[in-house]
Design an enzyme around this catalytic site. Structure first.
Site, PDB file in Angstrom:
ATOM      1  N   VAL A 508      -3.039  -9.698  -1.747  1.00  0.00           N
ATOM      2  CA  VAL A 508      -4.042 -10.707  -2.088  1.00  0.00           C
ATOM      3  C   VAL A 508      -5.451 -10.173  -1.858  1.00  0.00           C
ATOM      4  CG1 VAL A 508      -4.964 -12.957  -1.418  1.00  0.00           C
ATOM      5  CG2 VAL A 508      -2.510 -12.676  -1.765  1.00  0.00           C
ATOM      6  N   ASP A 509      -5.653  -9.421  -0.785  1.00  0.00           N
ATOM      7  CA  ASP A 509      -6.969  -8.821  -0.545  1.00  0.00           C
ATOM      8  C   ASP A 509      -7.361  -7.904  -1.699  1.00  0.00           C
ATOM      9  OD1 ASP A 509      -7.511 -10.089   1.805  1.00  0.00           O
ATOM     10  OD2 ASP A 509      -6.943  -8.424   3.104  1.00  0.00           O
TER      11      ASP A 509
END
Length: 732
Positions: A508-509
């Site tokens: 997700v980062d």
């Protein structure tokens, strides 16, 4: 429900000739930002139609007949090609020729995972197998990544590359070819996985190992919770809550723990798990939050869609009574400025797309800084403003190299008046101001959008938050694994009926970093062609939902997904799966009915009674063959198949095409010595070699402090005062 923005890409005409999920995700992106998108109906089946969200994607586009392809392309600003390969080769286009024929056209090609000239088949399973990713999760068996990282990663790369080419076209009037591949897609979502350094004692050697046990725990009521223990004392507080006897572990916890094994990498999982299992999930979550321990209930795909946080941030759209994942970021243009007249394309030497653009990056960790690093790759000068007490990464020091390569570093106390003066001077000379502070922090530091506008009205702002700018969770700190749990990513990775899984990387980062770069580029494009003040917002919540773009939720609440992992997490059914051979594993992708019949025929399997039983029958036949024999027989029947490579990094590291394309980089790092990794370019531009700038590694914190201060007008005496008073710091 989200209201689709119309100002960002309005006036742009996009034609998509691609097949499958990735091109549709790119086309959806441009359509949701206001572009006029035409989809030319292909002369073959499109596997994109296998996904429930296809109905919504199609509603955003105008479908034109295939005989109108030349007319559609001739009138377009952007043309999307590639994606999944047509088995009968009925639907292929020459990207380079299109770019040459139409000088103003930006051609985005999502090609196969071609690295060494062995294959030109675009397929998620084969890309994972050929690049060795199927052996990067577990030590004793392969695993197919159900998140489709090659596909979603390639789509993200195409979006960023498309906006970069449009920004360059606004200056030169010329389009160009943007080419990314499924291999590039994998690299973009596993940036730090493959990295080597000459120093055996370097912290870069520490990375979550295969079989790593993330802090995902089952609870007494059949649910799972995801914990993060990143701050000093977090483990001790948790053990007190769980009433664990004996010596309390006072270590920081939650961070890399080399040498302790995969089940103790983040904390002693086996010590904590029985105590967690005695709690009801809701009671435990409430208690952990009271004690300031990061925790989320692990939800399934679509389960968070009724949450107030998702609703208030307009993350979803509605079409025909169904709900879908909406736009992945927002860009707001305020009044002012004048549209610039169109520039005639004149072929000739070209610089980097962001040559002359200055970026000030106030970000920390990965999600914000990675976006700024991608802007540096495109030629921008990026100054990373770091606090005096800059923290490390939760998962590995490698992430800091990935997110900050190619930047300059200055350390400033932004809480002091003199430190804010330094920040204001940097902003005054910058084109892009980027940060990922918690909601409210930027305003307290005088770095909110209104503050930046007052200092420099031309500066584009890009804000990355965790859970968005509204809702009850808006002020919470964002951790990748918590967002994965909240949005359903970990459940999808584990497969239907399987245990939730964190896939050894901060997916997700990385997605939010790529979206941050795309948002900055889109904002720069709007500023260039329309003028005005432009603000962009990205958040980890929408980044997590982006990885579920293909699903939809029915009016009755049922969540419909496309092809999902099978129970063994080896593929997407009998026709598209990993199979064991006498001496290894192979990946077979018989993607249509005719190809699957040929597969059964060449293995002497009766085609009657097809279904799940086919997995066992095919597996039985292939276990009797070596991988070489299996591939020869299957490929000879015209069925797509690849060997499952066990050491993909060694193969890729030594690949001349990978180095030539800038995918694999070699940099000299002051702290870690020579570093080689696949943290390089996410795409190739036809008019610019990316990155063509000096390949500098991540700078030491504060290494450029004095030089930058001189550039923004401080005298030697003033710099000495700032250092003596602790406002700034230089590298030792």
């Amino acid at each position: 429900m989200a209201t689709l923005p119309t100002a960002v890409a309005s006036g742009l005409r996009v034609t998509t000739l691609g097949l499958g999920l990735a091109p549709m995700v790119v086309a959806k992106h441009f359509a949701e930002l206001g572009a006029n998108v035409e989809r030319v109906r292909p002369s073959c089946p499109d596997r994109g139609e296998d996904y429930p969200a296809f109905a919504y994607w199609s509603s955003l586009m105008t479908e034109v007949p295939r005989h109108a392809v030349e007319q559609s392309v001739a009138g377009a600003d952007v043309c999307i090609l590639g994606g999944e390969t047509d088995p009968a080769a009925r639907w292929r286009f020459d990207a380079a020729k299109l770019a040459e024929t139409h000088p103003r056209l930006v051609v985005i090609e999502i090609a196969s995972d071609l690295v060494d000239g062995e294959s030109d088949v675009g397929n998620e399973l084969l890309a994972q197998a050929r690049n060795g990713m199927v052996f990067e999760q577990f030590a004793d068996r392969p695993y197919v990544h159900g998140l489709r990282p090659a596909t979603y990663g390639a789509a993200l790369n195409a979006i960023v590359g498309g906006w970069a080419a449009l920004v360059e076209r606004a200056r030169s009037g010329c389009g160009q070819l943007v080419r990314t591949t499924y291999t590039h897609g994998l690299a973009s979502l596993f940036n730090a996985l493959w990295m080597t350094t000459a120093r055996s004692d370097s912290p870069l050697q520490v990375y979550p190992p295969r079989d790593v046990q993330q802090l995902i725990f089952p609870t007494a009521d059949g649910c799972h919770v995801q914990l993060t223990l990143g701050d000093v004392g977090a483990v001790a507080r948790l053990e007190k809550i769980l009433r664990l006897g004996g010596d309390v572990d006072a270590s920081p916890g939650g961070r890399a723990a080399a040498g302790k094994g995969p089940r103790r990498y983040f904390a002693d999982y086996d010590r904590l798990a029985p105590a967690v299992a005695a709690w009801e999930s809701g009671t435990l979550v409430d208690e952990l939050r009271r004690q300031r321990i990061g925790v989320e209930l692990v939800r399934g795909p679509g389960d968070c869609w009724d949450e107030q946080q998702v609703v208030e941030n307009d993350c979803l759209v509605e079409h025909g009574g169904y709900q879908y994942v909406g736009p992945s970021f927002s860009v707001l243009r305020r009044g002012g400025g004048r549209p610039r007249p169109e520039i005639t394309c004149v072929e000739g030497p070209v610089g980097a797309p962001l040559e002359g653009i200055r970026v000030v990056d106030f970000g920390a960790f990965v999600s914000g800084p990675l976006g700024a690093r991608l802007l540096a790759d495109l030629g921008a000068e990026v100054v990373h403003v770091e606090p005096l007490d800059a923290a490390g990464s939760l998962t590995s020091h490698r992430q800091l190299v990935v997110a900050n390569r190619g930047k300059r570093s200055i350390m400033v106390d932004l809480k002091s008046r003199d430190g804010r003066d330094v920040a204001e001077r940097l902003i005054r000379r910058s084109d892009v101001v980027l940060h990922n502070f918690r909601v409210g922090v930027a305003e307290r530091l005088g770095l909110g959008e209104a503050d930046v506008r007052a200092i420099n009205p031309r500066a584009v702002t890009v804000r990355t938050s965790a859970f968005g700018m509204a809702g009850p969770k808006r002020s919470e700190t964002g951790f990748d694994m918590l967002i994965q749990a909240y949005t359903g990513v970990e459940r999808r990775a584990g497969g239907p009926g399987g245990q939730p899984l964190w896939v050894r990387t901060i997916t997700v980062d990385y997605v939010s970093g790529l979206l941050g770069a795309a948002a900055a580029l889109a904002a720069l494009y709007v500023r260039a062609v329309r003028g005005g003040v432009v603000e962009a917002q990205v958040d980890l919540l929408r980044a997590g939902l982006f990885l579920l773009t293909d699903i939809r939720r029915a009016p009755d609440g049922d969540v419909e997904q496309g092809p999902a992992l099978d129970h063994d997490r080896m593929g997407f059914g009998a026709s598209e799966r990993l199979y064991e051979t006498a001496d290894g594993w192979v990946a077979i992708a018989a993607v249509d009915g005719e190809m699957f019949e040929r597969l059964l025929g060449v293995l002497d399997i009766d085609a009657e009674g097809s279904g799940n039983a086919d997995v066992g029958r095919i597996a039985s036949r292939l276990r009797a063959l070596t991988s070489s024999e299996a591939l020869s027989r299957v490929r000879g029947a015209g069925v797509w198949a690849e060997p499952c490579i066990e050491d993909g990094w060694s193969r890729l590291r030594d690949s001349v095409p990978a180095r030539t394309a800038g995918l694999v980089l070699h940099v000299d790092d002051e702290a870690h010595g020579p570093v080689t990794g696949w943290f390089g370019a996410p795409f190739v531009l036809g008019r610019y070699r990316l990155p063509a700038l000096p390949r500098r590694s991540a700078p030491a914190q504060g290494v450029d402090t004095c030089r930058i201060l001189r550039e923004i007008g401080y005298s030697a005496e003033e710099i000495e005062v700032l250092e003596t008073s602790g406002v700034v710091r230089s590298a030792a």
